[in-house]
Design a protein around this motif. Structure first.
Motif, mmCIF file in Angstrom:
data_model
loop_
_atom_site.group_PDB
_atom_site.id
_atom_site.type_symbol
_atom_site.label_atom_id
_atom_site.label_comp_id
_atom_site.label_asym_id
_atom_site.label_seq_id
_atom_site.Cartn_x
_atom_site.Cartn_y
_atom_site.Cartn_z
ATOM 1 N N THR A 27 0.822 -1.209 0.000
ATOM 2 C CA THR A 27 0.000 0.000 0.000
ATOM 3 C C THR A 27 0.861 1.267 0.000
ATOM 4 N N TYR A 34 -0.408 1.503 -5.795
ATOM 5 C CA TYR A 34 -1.597 1.395 -4.942
ATOM 6 C C TYR A 34 -2.327 2.734 -4.857
ATOM 7 N N GLU A 35 -1.590 3.812 -4.662
ATOM 8 C CA GLU A 35 -2.220 5.122 -4.575
ATOM 9 C C GLU A 35 -3.002 5.447 -5.845
ATOM 10 N N LYS A 56 -6.222 2.650 -5.853
ATOM 11 C CA LYS A 56 -6.946 2.276 -4.633
ATOM 12 C C LYS A 56 -8.422 2.637 -4.677
ATOM 13 N N ASP A 57 -8.766 3.730 -5.342
ATOM 14 C CA ASP A 57 -10.170 4.140 -5.407
ATOM 15 C C ASP A 57 -10.993 3.232 -6.315
ATOM 16 N N TYR A 58 -10.322 2.375 -7.098
ATOM 17 C CA TYR A 58 -11.010 1.466 -8.008
ATOM 18 C C TYR A 58 -11.050 0.038 -7.472
ATOM 19 N N GLU A 65 -11.906 -2.893 -4.419
ATOM 20 C CA GLU A 65 -12.902 -3.193 -3.397
ATOM 21 C C GLU A 65 -12.254 -3.767 -2.143
ATOM 22 N N SER A 98 -8.998 -3.109 0.922
ATOM 23 C CA SER A 98 -8.109 -2.146 1.547
ATOM 24 C C SER A 98 -7.381 -2.830 2.684
ATOM 25 N N GLU A 112 -9.642 -1.347 -13.441
ATOM 26 C CA GLU A 112 -9.171 -0.548 -12.305
ATOM 27 C C GLU A 112 -7.831 0.128 -12.584
ATOM 28 N N GLY A 114 -6.642 4.022 -13.235
ATOM 29 C CA GLY A 114 -6.027 4.904 -12.245
ATOM 30 C C GLY A 114 -4.527 5.019 -12.447
ATOM 31 N N LYS A 162 -4.058 7.374 -15.335
ATOM 32 C CA LYS A 162 -4.332 8.749 -14.912
ATOM 33 C C LYS A 162 -3.153 9.330 -14.138
#
Length: 259
Positions: free
Chosen positions: A150, A155-156, A159-161, A163, A165, A222, A225, A228
């Protein structure tokens, strides 16, 4: 302004389905994709690109990490290896963000004096299957699990994509189409993801955006990200480039003809 992302592809018969997928993902992530062959002067690419994607392809020739070829090695492209190694070193020097995918990650590692396993199955006892055939296996499928730290840029970015953590690591599933892997990690890189057999699945540098992943992120939703994050880093690089050019223009000696 959208940053230009240079996608480096091989001169051999290319995987155009993958290249088209790279185009789509980079465009959806906010960048302008452009395809470049590994020919000519790598400096020409770093002079115009805001970010770079090193794509998959043939095995990296063991010459570049001090080995002789074993019987298990497959096709190689010496000229492409040489070009991309020089390109990555120039990108690092000029602070241009780079995302290395599968072979691309291995090139980044070798460029920084890392080494590779020439063939996982013959060199690593009890290794799981990594070398699925992308021509016969749907690349959108998740073929094995891995542990992702993490405390990492990867991961950063995704992570928002996800499910899942966790505090230290998350366990996710990825696709897999490679028979070579990182052996010794290159200087300045740190491994941040591992398959169950201990193979390094991703590397990154502390400074800047220099990320390599062993899987094929262009096929996993996912991983938008990750693209991006590359685009954001490339946009920042574009702004730095403009600032440097403005400073150089201001510092340029006057011709003395002004009135």
């Amino acid at each position: 302004m959208k940053p230009l992302i240079a996608i480096i592809v091989g001169t051999e018969e290319s995987d155009w389905a993958s290249i088209k997928q790279q185009f789509r993902v980079i465009k959806n992530a906010g960048g302008i994709p452009g395809v470049f062959l590994p020919e000519g002067d790598p400096g020409d690419i770093v002079n115009i690109a805001d970010g770079i994607v090193l794509t998959d392809g043939p095995d990296v020739h063991p010459y570049f990490y001090g080995d002789d070829p074993l019987p298990y090695i497959r096709s190689v492209d010496y000229d492409r290896d040489k070009f991309e190694i020089e390109l990555f070193r120039l990108a690092l020097k000029m602070e241009i963000p780079v995302l290395g995918i599968s072979r691309g990650m291995q090139i980044m590692n070798v460029a920084m004096d890392g080494t590779l396993y020439q063939d996982i199955a013959s060199e690593i006892p009890k290794a799981i299957k990594h070398d699925w055939d992308i021509r016969q296996t749907n690349p959108h499928q998740r073929l094995h699990g891995m542990r992702l730290k993490t405390a990492s840029k990867v991961y950063e970015a995704i992570k928002d994509y996800l499910e899942v953590s966790s505090t230290n690591e998350v366990f996710i599933h990825v696709n897999s189409f490679h028979h070579q892997a990182i052996k010794k990690v290159g200087e300045g890189f740190k491994p941040i993801a591992f398959s169950i057999d201990g193979i390094t699945e991703a590397i990154e540098r502390e400074e800047g955006f220099y990320v390599g992943v062993q899987w094929r992120p262009e096929y996993l939703p996912e991983m938008i990200g990750l693209y991006k994050a590359l685009i954001n880093a490339a946009r920042e690089n574009h702004h730095r480039r403009i600032e440097r050019e403005n400073i150089e223009m201001q510092e340029k000696p006057s011709s003395g003809n002004e009135v």
